[in-house]
Design a protein around this motif. Sequence first.
Motif, PDB file in Angstrom:
ATOM      1  N   LYS A 287     -12.209  26.221 -18.473  1.00 21.32           N
ATOM      2  CA  LYS A 287     -13.511  26.771 -18.266  1.00 21.32           C
ATOM      3  C   LYS A 287     -13.710  26.900 -19.959  1.00 21.32           C
ATOM      4  N   HIS A 288     -13.361  26.252 -20.595  1.00 25.52           N
ATOM      5  CA  HIS A 288     -13.341  26.599 -22.070  1.00 25.52           C
ATOM      6  C   HIS A 288     -13.885  25.135 -22.731  1.00 25.52           C
ATOM      7  N   HIS A 289     -13.906  24.449 -21.880  1.00 24.58           N
ATOM      8  CA  HIS A 289     -15.202  23.259 -22.482  1.00 24.58           C
ATOM      9  C   HIS A 289     -16.529  23.574 -22.893  1.00 24.58           C
ATOM     10  N   PRO A 290     -17.157  22.920 -23.484  1.00 22.50           N
ATOM     11  CA  PRO A 290     -18.212  23.457 -23.827  1.00 22.50           C
ATOM     12  C   PRO A 290     -18.693  23.455 -22.788  1.00 22.50           C
ATOM     13  N   VAL A 291     -19.115  22.506 -22.117  1.00 29.13           N
ATOM     14  CA  VAL A 291     -20.070  22.027 -20.377  1.00 29.13           C
ATOM     15  C   VAL A 291     -19.974  22.788 -19.612  1.00 29.13           C
ATOM     16  N   ILE A 292     -18.486  23.589 -19.526  1.00 27.26           N
ATOM     17  CA  ILE A 292     -18.474  25.340 -18.591  1.00 27.26           C
ATOM     18  C   ILE A 292     -18.806  25.891 -18.799  1.00 27.26           C
ATOM     19  N   ARG A 293     -18.105  26.370 -20.354  1.00 27.41           N
ATOM     20  CA  ARG A 293     -18.499  27.205 -21.217  1.00 27.41           C
ATOM     21  C   ARG A 293     -19.401  27.596 -21.094  1.00 27.41           C
ATOM     22  N   GLN A 294     -21.017  27.069 -21.690  1.00 27.38           N
ATOM     23  CA  GLN A 294     -22.174  27.711 -22.190  1.00 27.38           C
ATOM     24  C   GLN A 294     -22.274  28.186 -20.112  1.00 27.38           C
ATOM     25  N   TYR A 295     -21.917  27.926 -18.980  1.00 24.25           N
ATOM     26  CA  TYR A 295     -22.472  28.752 -18.385  1.00 24.25           C
ATOM     27  C   TYR A 295     -21.779  29.715 -17.636  1.00 24.25           C
ATOM     28  N   LEU A 296     -20.309  29.749 -18.380  1.00 25.17           N
ATOM     29  CA  LEU A 296     -19.499  31.224 -18.080  1.00 25.17           C
ATOM     30  C   LEU A 296     -19.674  31.764 -18.772  1.00 25.17           C
ATOM     31  N   GLU A 297     -19.741  31.848 -20.484  1.00 24.77           N
ATOM     32  CA  GLU A 297     -19.763  32.556 -21.342  1.00 24.77           C
ATOM     33  C   GLU A 297     -20.936  33.548 -21.098  1.00 24.77           C
ATOM     34  N   GLY A 298     -20.342  35.027 -21.131  1.00 28.21           N
ATOM     35  CA  GLY A 298     -21.011  36.588 -20.382  1.00 28.21           C
ATOM     36  C   GLY A 298     -20.783  36.446 -20.030  1.00 28.21           C
ATOM     37  N   GLY A 299     -19.915  35.899 -18.376  1.00 30.44           N
ATOM     38  CA  GLY A 299     -20.494  36.402 -17.145  1.00 30.44           C
ATOM     39  C   GLY A 299     -18.984  37.263 -16.688  1.00 30.44           C
ATOM     40  N   THR A 300     -18.936  37.329 -15.052  1.00 34.77           N
ATOM     41  CA  THR A 300     -17.835  38.293 -14.792  1.00 34.77           C
ATOM     42  C   THR A 300     -16.894  37.431 -13.988  1.00 34.77           C
ATOM     43  N   ARG A 301     -16.025  37.080 -13.983  1.00 34.52           N
ATOM     44  CA  ARG A 301     -15.201  36.517 -13.278  1.00 34.52           C
ATOM     45  C   ARG A 301     -14.665  37.380 -11.666  1.00 34.52           C
ATOM     46  N   THR A 302     -15.315  37.189 -10.570  1.00 34.22           N
ATOM     47  CA  THR A 302     -15.389  38.133  -9.615  1.00 34.22           C
ATOM     48  C   THR A 302     -14.633  38.356  -8.469  1.00 34.22           C
ATOM     49  N   ALA A 303     -13.463  36.382  -8.382  1.00 33.87           N
ATOM     50  CA  ALA A 303     -12.862  36.151  -7.405  1.00 33.87           C
ATOM     51  C   ALA A 303     -12.087  35.241  -7.905  1.00 33.87           C
ATOM     52  N   TYR A 304     -10.719  35.054  -7.033  1.00 32.51           N
ATOM     53  CA  TYR A 304      -9.842  33.852  -7.738  1.00 32.51           C
ATOM     54  C   TYR A 304      -8.974  32.980  -5.990  1.00 32.51           C
ATOM     55  N   GLY A 305      -8.834  31.910  -6.481  1.00 34.63           N
ATOM     56  CA  GLY A 305      -7.997  31.517  -4.857  1.00 34.63           C
ATOM     57  C   GLY A 305      -7.204  30.076  -5.446  1.00 34.63           C
ATOM     58  N   ALA A 306      -6.026  29.315  -4.262  1.00 29.55           N
ATOM     59  CA  ALA A 306      -5.594  28.621  -4.672  1.00 29.55           C
ATOM     60  C   ALA A 306      -5.583  27.863  -3.073  1.00 29.55           C
ATOM     61  N   ARG A 307      -5.178  26.820  -3.391  1.00 33.80           N
ATOM     62  CA  ARG A 307      -5.453  26.544  -1.845  1.00 33.80           C
ATOM     63  C   ARG A 307      -4.287  24.176  -1.855  1.00 33.80           C
ATOM     64  N   ALA A 308      -3.320  24.367  -0.920  1.00 34.89           N
ATOM     65  CA  ALA A 308      -3.332  22.388  -1.203  1.00 34.89           C
ATOM     66  C   ALA A 308      -4.905  21.725  -0.509  1.00 34.89           C
ATOM     67  N   ILE A 309      -5.038  20.596  -1.425  1.00 36.19           N
ATOM     68  CA  ILE A 309      -5.723  19.791   0.139  1.00 36.19           C
ATOM     69  C   ILE A 309      -4.914  18.337   0.156  1.00 36.19           C
ATOM     70  N   VAL A 310      -5.510  18.163   1.077  1.00 36.76           N
ATOM     71  CA  VAL A 310      -4.900  17.089   1.789  1.00 36.76           C
ATOM     72  C   VAL A 310      -5.964  15.674   1.445  1.00 36.76           C
ATOM     73  N   LYS A 311      -5.300  14.390   0.290  1.00 36.97           N
ATOM     74  CA  LYS A 311      -5.906  13.756   0.318  1.00 36.97           C
ATOM     75  C   LYS A 311      -5.589  12.484   0.492  1.00 36.97           C
ATOM     76  N   GLY A 312      -4.548  12.082   1.262  1.00 38.46           N
ATOM     77  CA  GLY A 312      -4.487  10.668   2.030  1.00 38.46           C
ATOM     78  C   GLY A 312      -4.936   9.495   2.847  1.00 38.46           C
ATOM     79  N   GLY A 313      -6.201  10.723   2.850  1.00 33.26           N
ATOM     80  CA  GLY A 313      -7.005   9.730   3.511  1.00 33.26           C
ATOM     81  C   GLY A 313      -6.673   8.894   5.180  1.00 33.26           C
ATOM     82  N   LEU A 314      -7.013   7.435   5.657  1.00 32.11           N
ATOM     83  CA  LEU A 314      -6.444   7.091   6.427  1.00 32.11           C
ATOM     84  C   LEU A 314      -5.538   6.379   6.428  1.00 32.11           C
ATOM     85  N   ASN A 315      -5.131   5.953   5.262  1.00 32.68           N
ATOM     86  CA  ASN A 315      -3.865   5.573   5.132  1.00 32.68           C
ATOM     87  C   ASN A 315      -2.946   5.758   5.918  1.00 32.68           C
TER      88      ASN A 315
END
Length: 553
Positions: A287-315
């Motif tokens: 989140k400290h990368h300038p491309v991302i930081r330019q939007y988040l700086e000065g903002g407020t974090r309101t939620a957090y979460g995490a989840r596994a993603i299944v990505k093997g696809g058809l194979n």
Amino acid sequence: MSVERDVMEYDVLVVGAGPAGLSAACRIKQLAAAAGQEISVCVIEKGSEVGAHILSGAVFEPRALNELFPDWKEKGAPLKTPVTADEIYFFTGATRALKMPNLFVPKTMHNEGNYIISLANLCRWLAQQAEALGVEIYPGFAAQTAIIEDNVVRGVILSDMGVARDGTHKPDYTPGMELRAKYTLFAEGCRGHIGKQLIARYELARDADPQHYAIGLKEIWTIDPAKHRPGLVVHGAGWPLSLFGTDATGGSFLYHLEDNTVYVGLIVDLSYSNPYLSPFDEFQRFKHHPVIRQYLEGGTRTAYGARAIVKGGLNALPRLVFPGGMLIGDDAGTLNFAKIKGSHTAMKCGMIAAEAVAEALLAGNPGGEVLESYPAKFKASWLYDELYRSRNFGPVLHKFGALIGGAINYIEQNWFGGKFPWTVHDLKPDHAALKLASECKPIAYPKPDGKLSFDKLSSVFLSSTNHEEDQPVHLQLKDPSIPIAKNLPLYAEPAQRYCPAGVYEVIDEGNTKRFQINAQNCVHCKTCDIKDPAQNINWVAPEGGGGPNYANM
């Protein structure tokens, strides 16, 4: 000693109120109504409410929703922010990035006609539609095991309530009910704990590649209105993960939806090899990368979460049916990783299964048989075609990295329409990809600044995670000695880093070390069940209603 349980019976039981399960329930009721007959349908959900355990990016493709409810706009579906622009970056360092010209973006990454949404809120809306059609929905009830009689799945047993940590019954003990059905649809999401058992029992994955996974970490921010660009979709590859190699692949996202709100996240493939890697800490420094930081700086974090993603696809898709039931959605593995989307595919998968079930019941079938019409309909659908065209996307990235793999995927998707004359396979399970700690360098992560980056415990607080403390630990160790005796000397016990919620700790007690499980912190991401190198951790459902309580994820 046998336990006397109450029993309820239905024509169809759906385990999980996500997009697959709710779409299946709605479609069965629609088809029954069209035929002038009644089919009883019950949906159970382990979260405290529908949507409480739903987490996704999410850019949503409305194709399946158009089929299920053509009048979804009139019905008020929560699709409010159409995508207005796509930007894709190769992050080449902590402060550097290359923006990819639109001409070289794989077709699967284009988002014209899609929407930025909260999948949790879409599921809440789908639940309303299902109930209006006559579906019974019961949140706060966790399915613990499948009822299997004469090798036929006959339903599920719900978790007992009021069991103490030591296994004794508390004064409010209530045995879990038996929910029985002619057909049971398992829609538990990625790495469903009963789905995993059924895949093993019926050898459903015998002819498939090993399934592959990622962990997705996500935050919701309220940002400065002057920086807000409703409908902007930003995807990235590379730093802080690998760009040129294959040690740790993945990608990132930043989505601008309505009300000065953005979603920001990092997806880390669980095929990474360095046991010192921490997906949570990689996300915080990203989140400290300038491309991302330019939007988040000065903002407020309101939620957090995490989840596994299944990505093997058809194979990696297992066989979808077994006597008396079927796997649908992410419980089967239908996410299209080339699009970074699984909601429309889960919905379509559920709808296809619903058509097979409704046809059988309307024809007077007693239930319990293997419904071969479901995989036949699946193979004849646009869902199968979409997964087939994307079958090489993930394996190519794993083998060649984001830059070279991305170029190969661009050629296959844009020049060949996803139909290379060969199929690339990825045959190493994610848990087997870890190298020994002695072969890797520890990673020094910067301390969180409390403005853009944060610690795990304050993040878990924002997920509103809660479990009844005096209940059996739902993160079960098959061999309690392995974390300290084997995983610690061989892999520096990676559970303390791959878990995004601080569940696992190695406690130094002077001359000895102790492995501690803080089960109350668990956000139900299932990463430990997937990535543990000894495959020693078994995630099972805690008491119904426990876990995160996501509002707008």
